[in-house]
Design a protein around this motif. Structure first.
Motif, PDB file in Angstrom:
ATOM      1  N   VAL A 145      48.862  45.098  38.586  1.00  0.00           N
ATOM      2  CA  VAL A 145      50.100  44.332  38.417  1.00  0.00           C
ATOM      3  C   VAL A 145      49.794  43.096  37.576  1.00  0.00           C
ATOM      4  O   VAL A 145      48.836  42.368  37.853  1.00  0.00           O
ATOM      5  N   TYR A 146      50.618  42.869  36.556  1.00  0.00           N
ATOM      6  CA  TYR A 146      50.378  41.761  35.626  1.00  0.00           C
ATOM      7  C   TYR A 146      51.374  40.619  35.853  1.00  0.00           C
ATOM      8  O   TYR A 146      52.493  40.842  36.346  1.00  0.00           O
ATOM      9  N   THR A 181      57.912  42.589  36.632  1.00  0.00           N
ATOM     10  CA  THR A 181      58.560  42.899  37.903  1.00  0.00           C
ATOM     11  C   THR A 181      58.556  44.406  38.101  1.00  0.00           C
ATOM     12  O   THR A 181      58.943  45.141  37.191  1.00  0.00           O
ATOM     13  N   LEU A 182      58.090  44.842  39.262  1.00  0.00           N
ATOM     14  CA  LEU A 182      58.070  46.285  39.512  1.00  0.00           C
ATOM     15  C   LEU A 182      58.125  46.556  41.006  1.00  0.00           C
ATOM     16  O   LEU A 182      57.776  45.703  41.831  1.00  0.00           O
ATOM     17  N   ALA A 211      51.945  37.019  43.225  1.00  0.00           N
ATOM     18  CA  ALA A 211      53.284  37.583  43.069  1.00  0.00           C
ATOM     19  C   ALA A 211      54.204  37.073  44.157  1.00  0.00           C
ATOM     20  O   ALA A 211      53.756  36.626  45.224  1.00  0.00           O
ATOM     21  N   MET A 212      55.484  37.155  43.869  1.00  0.00           N
ATOM     22  CA  MET A 212      56.505  36.817  44.867  1.00  0.00           C
ATOM     23  C   MET A 212      57.310  38.063  45.186  1.00  0.00           C
ATOM     24  O   MET A 212      57.714  38.796  44.282  1.00  0.00           O
ATOM     25  N   ILE A 213      57.512  38.301  46.487  1.00  0.00           N
ATOM     26  CA  ILE A 213      58.321  39.442  46.910  1.00  0.00           C
ATOM     27  C   ILE A 213      59.789  39.032  46.847  1.00  0.00           C
ATOM     28  O   ILE A 213      60.237  38.153  47.584  1.00  0.00           O
ATOM     29  N   CYS A 253      58.351  43.227  43.551  1.00  0.00           N
ATOM     30  CA  CYS A 253      57.443  42.093  43.360  1.00  0.00           C
ATOM     31  C   CYS A 253      57.512  41.596  41.920  1.00  0.00           C
ATOM     32  O   CYS A 253      57.626  42.399  40.991  1.00  0.00           O
ATOM     33  N   HIS A 254      57.401  40.298  41.773  1.00  0.00           N
ATOM     34  CA  HIS A 254      57.341  39.697  40.441  1.00  0.00           C
ATOM     35  C   HIS A 254      56.025  38.975  40.276  1.00  0.00           C
ATOM     36  O   HIS A 254      55.707  38.037  41.008  1.00  0.00           O
TER      37      HIS A 254
END
Length: 309
Positions: free
Chosen positions: A39-40, A44-45, A93-95, A110-111
């Motif tokens: 995750v980068y 957002t994914l 990341a932030m949920i 997540c972002h």
């Protein structure tokens, strides 16, 4: 199992100021192992979570600051990786959203925000916690090399999306509207197929120029494979079309010969010869020449002098 990507299509979510640099990272950050992907920041994914330890982690953080560290597991087959089985560079990341699915799994959106590195492990139960340090990306200053690499990566990415039906064309639009080379690098890295170690290496590179240069090489390799595959597919379809056309013409010829009264023994003799050629199991070149002569014979009238030859 650790978190895994629910879908292949990430959504691009640009943020101001290179991902909210003002957010304070807690001393003990909950760590969510991610299986099979990296995750980068600035991406957002959705993630699907099924391992009980990870489910409890998510349940705890969503009632607090919603911050979590996403670190790729070195071995995607391990359901509950230990601290030494995770890469040391990951993403804060932030949920944004949590959904409880009927099958017992938890799905979260997540972002990614910042690159972070593990400094010291604090706990393994009830879930992983560690002290992390932020590792800022080195942003480009608009140099000529970075600009050239950005254009080349965007052009290759557009060609790749056109060849891969599982990638939506909207990705090209999203990529072409990005002004930040770093964000383009992360969007392309999230979208294309690459080995986990390659994806992790791009995250760990400090400079955006280095990331773009590595992406350019990966895109070139993928395009060569895809374009060669497309060429082989087209050649195979062309050969199939040629065989089908010859069969159709041969059947038409038989019908015409029948109408002209030139069928009967002539057709039966040709079919008998065709059968004998097939049963002879001759060398490929010899069989090819025999079939060529037989095709000539079928086109000749039995009254032709050459027919007897």
């Amino acid at each position: 199992m650790p978190a895994s990507a629910a879908v292949n299509k990430p959504t691009n979510d640009p943020v101001q100021g290179h991902d909210a640099v003002s957010i304070l990272i807690p001393d003990q950050l909950p760590i969510l192992p991610v299986r099979g992907l990296v995750v980068y920041p600035m991406m957002t994914l959705p993630l699907t979570i099924g391992q009980p330890r990870s489910v409890r982690l998510v349940d705890d953080v969503v009632v607090g600051d919603r911050l979590v560290g996403l670190f790729a597991s070195k071995d995607p087959t391990v359901d509950q990786p230990a601290p030494d089985q995770l890469y040391t560079m990951g993403t804060l990341a932030m949920i944004h959203r949590l959904i409880k699915a009927p099958d017992g799994t938890t799905r979260v959106i997540c972002h990614g925000m910042k690159r972070i590195r593990i400094e010291q492990w604090a706990a393994e139960e009830p879930f992983l916690k560690t002290k992390v340090v932020e590792v800022p990306d080195l942003f480009a200053s608009g140099g000529v090399e970075t600009e050239a690499l950005t254009r080349n990566v965007l052009e290759l990415f557009s060609r790749l999306v056109a060849l891969m039906p599982n990638l939506p064309e909207e990705l090209i639009t999203a990529a072409s509207h990005l002004e930040d080379p770093l964000q383009l690098a992360y969007l392309v890295s999230t979208s294309i197929r690459m080995e986990l170690a390659e994806a992790q290496a791009i995250l760990e590179m400090d400079g955006v120029t280095d990331k773009l240069r590595r992406l350019y090489s990966i895109l070139m390799r993928e395009l060569e494979v895809l374009e060669l595959g497309k060429k082989i597919e087209n050649e195979a379809q062309s050969e199939i079309g040629k065989v089908q056309r010859e069969y159709y013409l041969r059947e038409q010829l038989k019908a015409i010969q029948k109408e002209l009264g030139e069928g009967g023994e002539h057709v039966a003799e040709a079919e008998d010869l065709r059968k004998k050629i097939a049963e002879a199991k001759m060398h490929e070149e010899a069989e090819k020449e025999a079939m060529r002569e037989l095709n000539r014979l079928e086109r000749l009238s039995p009254s032709s002098p050459e027919y007897g030859v």
